[in-house]
Design a protein around this motif. Structure first.
Motif, PDB file in Angstrom:
ATOM      1  N   VAL A 101     -19.998 -26.363 -12.459  1.00 26.09           N
ATOM      2  CA  VAL A 101     -19.385 -25.704 -11.301  1.00 26.09           C
ATOM      3  C   VAL A 101     -20.381 -24.917 -10.442  1.00 26.09           C
ATOM      4  O   VAL A 101     -20.020 -24.421  -9.379  1.00 26.09           O
ATOM      5  CB  VAL A 101     -18.245 -24.748 -11.737  1.00 26.09           C
ATOM      6  N   VAL A 106     -16.167 -25.812  -4.768  1.00 23.09           N
ATOM      7  CA  VAL A 106     -15.446 -24.902  -5.660  1.00 23.09           C
ATOM      8  C   VAL A 106     -15.082 -23.636  -4.889  1.00 23.09           C
ATOM      9  O   VAL A 106     -15.940 -22.988  -4.293  1.00 23.09           O
ATOM     10  CB  VAL A 106     -16.307 -24.536  -6.894  1.00 23.09           C
ATOM     11  N   ARG A 107     -13.803 -23.288  -4.891  1.00 26.31           N
ATOM     12  CA  ARG A 107     -13.351 -22.105  -4.146  1.00 26.31           C
ATOM     13  C   ARG A 107     -13.916 -20.807  -4.727  1.00 26.31           C
ATOM     14  O   ARG A 107     -14.075 -20.682  -5.949  1.00 26.31           O
ATOM     15  CB  ARG A 107     -11.816 -22.017  -4.177  1.00 26.31           C
ATOM     16  N   ASP A 108     -14.207 -19.869  -3.860  1.00 28.04           N
ATOM     17  CA  ASP A 108     -14.720 -18.571  -4.285  1.00 28.04           C
ATOM     18  C   ASP A 108     -13.760 -17.487  -3.785  1.00 28.04           C
ATOM     19  O   ASP A 108     -13.910 -16.976  -2.673  1.00 28.04           O
ATOM     20  CB  ASP A 108     -16.127 -18.362  -3.707  1.00 28.04           C
ATOM     21  N   PRO A 109     -12.747 -17.121  -4.581  1.00 26.88           N
ATOM     22  CA  PRO A 109     -11.728 -16.162  -4.120  1.00 26.88           C
ATOM     23  C   PRO A 109     -12.308 -14.795  -3.763  1.00 26.88           C
ATOM     24  O   PRO A 109     -11.809 -14.133  -2.849  1.00 26.88           O
ATOM     25  CB  PRO A 109     -10.782 -16.034  -5.311  1.00 26.88           C
ATOM     26  N   ARG A 110     -13.361 -14.372  -4.467  1.00 28.74           N
ATOM     27  CA  ARG A 110     -13.962 -13.068  -4.148  1.00 28.74           C
ATOM     28  C   ARG A 110     -14.541 -13.105  -2.739  1.00 28.74           C
ATOM     29  O   ARG A 110     -14.305 -12.205  -1.922  1.00 28.74           O
ATOM     30  CB  ARG A 110     -15.058 -12.715  -5.156  1.00 28.74           C
ATOM     31  N   TYR A 143     -21.411 -20.948  -6.651  1.00 24.57           N
ATOM     32  CA  TYR A 143     -20.505 -22.049  -6.967  1.00 24.57           C
ATOM     33  C   TYR A 143     -20.901 -23.241  -6.098  1.00 24.57           C
ATOM     34  O   TYR A 143     -21.367 -23.056  -4.969  1.00 24.57           O
ATOM     35  CB  TYR A 143     -19.053 -21.676  -6.648  1.00 24.57           C
TER      36      TYR A 143
END
Lengths: 218, 83
Positions: free
Chosen positions: B75, B17-21, B13
């Motif tokens: 993204v 952009v946030r990467d929740p994983r 990403y």
């Protein structure tokens, strides 16, 4: 004669029959068009929800490159009405017909529940039966619904509470010309009070009003 | 004679952009294993072989594959490495 609506079916689409039922209930004559097909000549094109191509690579990525998607692009570019629900929204985004991205929910989980939403644009073919600022309920069912904002999209629908980490709680957007509407919630699952709420019906009836008002473009 | 060239594509990403994983896995490494991990982002890698007449042509083919399908430039960002 009832307006004709195409329900696009990719391998892995699974909301096609609900969408067909909803369209019929609202007063359309729906027809399925598979991924080899062409949507030319319809009054409305709906890309339903599901898991086209198993969400391989990215949700909607492979479906966006199928032959039928090329015909959807041609249809949309002529001003045709296109409604993308859930996976259909993801496909429209992968096609570049709507701006932004749809990524995994910040919770990391699949979320399936009714949510509160606010209508933020009624001056369009899809939401004219609602009032500006009206609060409605629709069900969501997605793992990749976190809207990542790019540019300045025309926001038509917002979550009242943050449900999936979407930028500015965006749940649905319109194209620049407002002939394309993509949303993560499922209006086709909210057609009868028996199943909870029937706010979804006004989405399909708004489109019907618009077409019956002689606004047909394609 | 065309040859087979082998590449690894790293897709991540974009920075904003946030990467929740990645955020979740980082919390586990810090919380459960007490490791001083300050940032962790999970992307994907694509192991790809192409046929071409030169390394340059091979890389151009791989980049075209990225731009046409493998990467969503809205993204994501990517790097290509020949192996």
């Amino acid at each position: 004669m009832n307006p004709k609506a195409a329900v696009v079916v990719y391998p892995g689409t699974n909301c096609d029959r609900d969408t067909y039922y909803a369209l019929e209930l609202a007063g359309f004559t729906p027809e399925y068009v598979d991924w080899h097909g062409d949507v030319k000549g319809y009054d409305l094109v709906v890309l339903p929800g599901g898991f086209s191509y198993g969400d391989y690579l990215r949700a909607g990525a492979v479906a966006a490159r199928e032959p039928v998607s090329k015909s959807v692009r041609a249809y949309a570019e002529k001003g045709g009405l296109v409604l993308g629900i859930c996976n259909g929204f993801q496909v429209l985004m992968e096609m570049g017909l709507l701006p932004g991205g749809l990524l995994e929910n910040t919770s990391g989980t699949f979320i399936c529940k009714w949510v509160d939403l606010e209508i933020t644009d009624t001056d369009n073919p899809f939401l004219s039966r609602f009032k500006q600022g009206e609060k409605i309920k629709l069900p969501i069912a997605h793992a990749f619904g976190r809207y990542v904002k790019v540019g300045d999209p025309k926001v038509a629908l917002r979550y009242v509470e943050d449900v999936n980490g979407s930028d500015e709680k965006i749940a649905g957007i319109l194209s620049e010309d407002k002939n394309i509407f993509g949303l993560m919630p499922h209006p086709e699952r909210a057609m009868e009070k028996l199943l909870g709420w029937d706010y979804g019906k006004n989405v399909f009836l708004s489109i019907l009003d618009w077409i019956r008002g002689g606004n047909r473009v394609v | 004679m065309p040859q087979t060239y082998h590449f690894m594509i790293d897709i991540q990403y974009k920075g904003n952009v946030r990467d929740p994983r990645g955020e979740t896995i980082r919390k586990v490494l810090v919380g459960e294993y007490n490791l001083p991990v300050t940032s962790l982002r999970i992307g994907k890698s694509v192991n790809i072989e192409v046929e071409a007449d030169s390394p340059e042509e091979a890389e151009a083919i791989v980049r075209k594959a990225c731009e046409e399908l493998l990467v969503n430039p809205v993204v994501e960002q990517y790097e290509v490495r020949m192996i």
